[in-house]
Scaffold this active site. Structure first.
Site, mmCIF file in Angstrom:
data_model
loop_
_atom_site.group_PDB
_atom_site.id
_atom_site.type_symbol
_atom_site.label_atom_id
_atom_site.label_comp_id
_atom_site.label_asym_id
_atom_site.label_seq_id
_atom_site.Cartn_x
_atom_site.Cartn_y
_atom_site.Cartn_z
ATOM 1 N N GLY A 1 0.829 -1.204 0.000
ATOM 2 C CA GLY A 1 0.000 0.000 0.000
ATOM 3 C C GLY A 1 0.860 1.249 0.000
ATOM 4 N N SER A 2 0.179 2.393 -0.104
ATOM 5 C CA SER A 2 0.921 3.644 -0.312
ATOM 6 C C SER A 2 1.706 4.080 0.917
ATOM 7 C CB SER A 2 -0.047 4.749 -0.755
ATOM 8 O OG SER A 2 -1.089 4.900 0.188
ATOM 9 N N THR A 3 1.181 3.847 2.120
ATOM 10 C CA THR A 3 1.908 4.281 3.331
ATOM 11 C C THR A 3 3.177 3.444 3.483
ATOM 12 O OG1 THR A 3 -0.293 4.622 4.263
ATOM 13 C CG2 THR A 3 1.559 4.945 5.741
ATOM 14 N N ASP B 1 3.124 -2.251 8.277
ATOM 15 C CA ASP B 1 2.125 -2.196 7.207
ATOM 16 C C ASP B 1 1.102 -1.095 7.493
ATOM 17 O OD1 ASP B 1 0.750 -2.837 4.919
ATOM 18 O OD2 ASP B 1 0.290 -4.902 5.478
ATOM 19 N N ASP C 1 -6.594 0.123 6.447
ATOM 20 C CA ASP C 1 -7.707 0.932 5.940
ATOM 21 C C ASP C 1 -8.536 1.503 7.074
ATOM 22 O OD1 ASP C 1 -7.187 0.403 3.117
ATOM 23 O OD2 ASP C 1 -7.596 -1.660 3.719
ATOM 24 N N GLU D 1 -0.482 -10.545 3.349
ATOM 25 C CA GLU D 1 -0.192 -9.672 4.504
ATOM 26 C C GLU D 1 -0.459 -10.424 5.804
ATOM 27 O OE1 GLU D 1 -1.164 -5.248 2.686
ATOM 28 O OE2 GLU D 1 -2.758 -6.306 3.712
#
Ligand code: A5P
Length: 230
Positions: free
Chosen positions: A26-28, A82, A85, A104
């Site tokens: 993911g982006s983070t 990680d 959401d 994940e």
């Protein structure tokens, strides 16, 4: 610097040479991986190994110069980092809207510590503000989606703009479930999903996070799961 970068930068300070890390998706987490690569190149960190949780993270980490190994090859997984959401007050999570939930969860459940990095928009009072992703087998997928609706949600197969179902790294499909009042009993829902043939995994990550790093306009704070090791 945006808030996702800020959370990643805070997390990188907790990384020591010699660690083996679960690398989320993911982006983070992408920011975290970039920062990790930069520290390795500068010689500020060394002897770091990463275990990627998706094909895209594999590519990103490789490009950043991080040495990658499989879970089977590592003696111990010191830490996994990680994004998420949604994060509720118990540090239970919804993950998987980047489509990588199965790998994940598979990797993060083996980590001695699992640190989640988010911006404050991810904090919720109750899980289910947005959709819950559920990884399902393509065989008779509409039957599984129909069963998901019987759980009291609006469920749909997650499709690309051309109408084709998105395929995960594991060659499965994803459904998304919207619960009108949020998820009132995540533990019960988790058990129902686990018992259903056709459902491979889901985005509920309950009791897994050791710590959540939250970046806000006012600064960064950490939320600890009671009893988890610092
Ligand atoms: C990937 O499948 C997800 O679990 C991500 O960790 C989650 O969607 C958070 O993503 P962002 O960091 O892009 O918000």
């Amino acid at each position: 610097m945006n808030l996702k970068e800020l959370a990643a930068e805070y997390a990188i300070k907790g990384i020591c040479s010699g660690m083996t890390l679960g690398l989320g998706s993911g982006s983070t987490t992408s920011h975290f991986i970039e920062l990790l690569g930069e520290r390795l190149r500068l010689g500020l960190l060394h002897d770091i190994y990463g275990v990627p949780t998706s094909e895209s993270t594999h590519r990103l980490a490789q490009a950043a110069g991080i040495r990658l190994i499989s879970l089977a090859e590592c003696e111990r997984l010191d830490l996994a980092v990680d994004g998420a959401d949604e994060v509720d007050p118990n540090l239970d999570l919804i993950k998987g809207l980047g489509m990588a939930l199965l790998r994940e969860k598979f990797i993060e459940m083996h980590a001695r510590r699992f640190v989640v990095i988010v911006d404050e928009s991810k904090l919720v009072n109750r899980l289910g503000r947005g959709p819950l992703p559920v990884e399902i087998i393509p065989f008779e997928a509409e039957v599984t989606v129909h069963w998901l609706r019987s759980l009291g949600c609006r469920a749909e197969l997650w499709r690309a703009e051309d109408g084709a179902p998105y395929e995960t790294d594991n060659a499965h499909w994803l459904a998304r479930c919207w619960f009108p009042d949020g998820i009132t009993d995540a533990g019960a829902l988790e058990r129902l999903l686990a018992d259903r043939p056709g459902v491979v995994d889901h985005g509920l990550f309950l009791g897994m996070a050791s710590e959540v790093i939250v970046a806000a306009e006012s600064g960064v704070r950490t939320l600890q799961r009671p009893g988890s090791q610092m």
